[in-house]
Design a protein around this motif. Structure first.
Motif, PDB file in Angstrom:
ATOM      1  N   HIS A  95     -34.285   9.002  36.912  1.00  0.00           N
ATOM      2  CA  HIS A  95     -33.881   9.829  35.761  1.00  0.00           C
ATOM      3  C   HIS A  95     -34.436   9.229  34.463  1.00  0.00           C
ATOM      4  CE1 HIS A  95     -31.384  11.872  32.786  1.00  0.00           C
ATOM      5  NE2 HIS A  95     -30.899  10.697  32.404  1.00  0.00           N
ATOM      6  N   HIS A 141     -32.372   4.632  27.095  1.00  0.00           N
ATOM      7  CA  HIS A 141     -31.160   5.402  26.787  1.00  0.00           C
ATOM      8  C   HIS A 141     -30.004   5.178  27.774  1.00  0.00           C
ATOM      9  CE1 HIS A 141     -32.227   8.377  29.871  1.00  0.00           C
ATOM     10  NE2 HIS A 141     -31.083   8.976  29.636  1.00  0.00           N
ATOM     11  N   ASP A 165     -32.962  14.135  27.328  1.00  0.00           N
ATOM     12  CA  ASP A 165     -31.982  13.650  28.307  1.00  0.00           C
ATOM     13  C   ASP A 165     -31.277  14.817  28.985  1.00  0.00           C
ATOM     14  OD1 ASP A 165     -30.224  11.944  29.705  1.00  0.00           O
ATOM     15  OD2 ASP A 165     -28.713  12.186  28.137  1.00  0.00           O
TER      16      ASP A 165
HETATM   17 FE   LIG Z   1     -29.553  10.080  30.742  1.00  0.00          FE
END
Ligand SMILES: [Fe+2]
Ligand SMILES: [Fe+2]
Length: 378
Positions: free
Chosen positions: A212, A241, A321
């Motif tokens: 991810h 992140h 995201d």
């Molecule tokens: Fe994320």
């Protein structure tokens, strides 16, 4: 007869097969008696190089000198004056110095296509044009912007730039075919160009979270390119992140308390949605490793709850995201398309999707997210 000297200049951050092909073709075409490879400490028109000067010097030696056939190696020298000066050196300064060292020599200067295209913004271009002959080789499909007085080195050049290579390396993509073997091995063993961070992320995140992370970093970089944000910063923000997800959720409140993280409504989050702390933990872990500018760290911190007055980089990461290619919730494909057409609309759509999901699960919603939505809805 005048001594003929070929100069190859560049940041070589890192040196790649495109540089080598240009250099080789120039050596064959111009048949100089001496060729100098001059790595810049910092090119005046570019930001600071990513790899330390010492490493670039070694990579340049491996990739542009040792990789040459023996008959050329004999006439090639690595000119280390610029890089050892530890300052921005203008090309006219280097040329003046070289002309003093080799009075009466005929100079030929070769640069990559991207540098050639920026020639109009160099200092003292009139002096530069008079001091030597200029050469470059167009990358396929990008001879655009190269001034007419540049001679064209013949031959088919690999279609790659150092900027693209750095992005490939940082995103764990296979860049080997663009690099001389010894250069690729040294980058790997020294963990240059983001490889140290990748190793750190790989060992601390689950395989799904790591995948991810790469998806978000790549997508953030793409969105930054579309919307005019800094691509390197967007990519790094994407990589950092979810660093905080390396801490198990039940331990996040203790981490936030122990490190005195300044999180709005920290006690409420800790009790009701401890997972929401991970953005602040990501920021903290990054800071401790000396990674990320303040703009990058802010984007990382804001990627979950959002904030009022988000910068372009903040919004790029938030949208990247929530809509990365690995996201499979119902609205994700539509938001991905929207992100390429209207970033603000995509941002609202992400926020709306997040709030709807929270409501459908009956979850607590952080006041920051609520006030952000109210501001947008108003
Ligand atoms: Fe994320
Ligand atoms: Fe996250």
């Amino acid at each position: 007869m005048r001594e003929k000297i070929l100069v190859l200049g560049g940041s070589f951050d890192p040196p790649h097969k495109g540089h080598l092909a240009l250099f080789l073709a120039a050596l064959k075409r111009l048949k100089p008696g001496l060729a100098l490879v001059v790595p810049a400490y910092q090119a005046p028109l570019k930001g600071a190089p990513e790899a330390p000067a010492k490493e670039r010097l070694e990579l340049t030696r491996l990739g542009l000198i040792d990789a040459l056939p023996a008959r050329f190696k004999r006439i090639v020298r690595l000119d280390v004056r610029e890089i050892l000066s530890r300052r921005k050196v203008y090309t006219y300064e280097t040329l003046r110095r070289l002309r003093q060292q080799h009075p009466g020599a005929e100079f030929h200067f070769a640069v990559g296509a991207d540098s050639a295209a920026s020639f109009g913004r160099w200092k003292n271009t009139r002096e530069l044009k008079a001091a030597c002959r200029w050469w470059s080789a167009a990358r396929p499909g990008s001879s655009e912007g190269i001034p007419k007085f540049f001679g064209k080195i013949p031959g088919k050049m690999p279609d790659i730039s150092s900027t693209e290579l750095r992005a490939m390396l940082a995103l764990d993509q296979d860049a080997k075919r663009w690099l001389v073997g010894s250069v690729a091995r040294r980058i790997q063993s020294r963990k240059l160009y983001g490889l140290a961070l990748l190793a750190d992320l790989k060992s601390s995140l689950s395989p799904e979270r790591f995948a991810h992370t790469l998806a978000v970093a790549g997508w953030a970089q793409e969105l930054a390119k579309i919307w005019g944000a800094d691509q390197d910063e967007a990519r790094l923000a994407g990589l950092l992140h979810d660093f905080g997800r390396s801490i198990p959720v039940p331990k996040m409140p203790a981490y936030a308390a122990a490190h005195r993280l300044s999180v709005p409504c920290r006690e409420d989050i800790a009790r009701r949605q401890p997972m929401l702390l991970h953005a602040y933990i990501s920021e903290d872990l990054s800071k401790r490793r000396g990674l990320g500018s303040s703009a990058v760290l802010q984007a990382v911190r804001r990627h979950t709850l959002g904030a009022q007055g988000m910068t372009l980089l903040d919004r790029v990461l938030y949208v990247a995201d929530a809509s990365s290619p690995d996201r499979s919730y119902r609205e994700a494909p539509a938001i991905r398309r929207l992100a390429q057409e209207d970033l603000d609309a995509a941002f609202s759509a992400c926020l709306q999707a997040k709030i709807s999901h929270a409501l459908s699960r009956g979850s607590w919603i952080h006041p920051l997210t609520v006030s952000l939505w109210n501001a947008i809805a108003a």
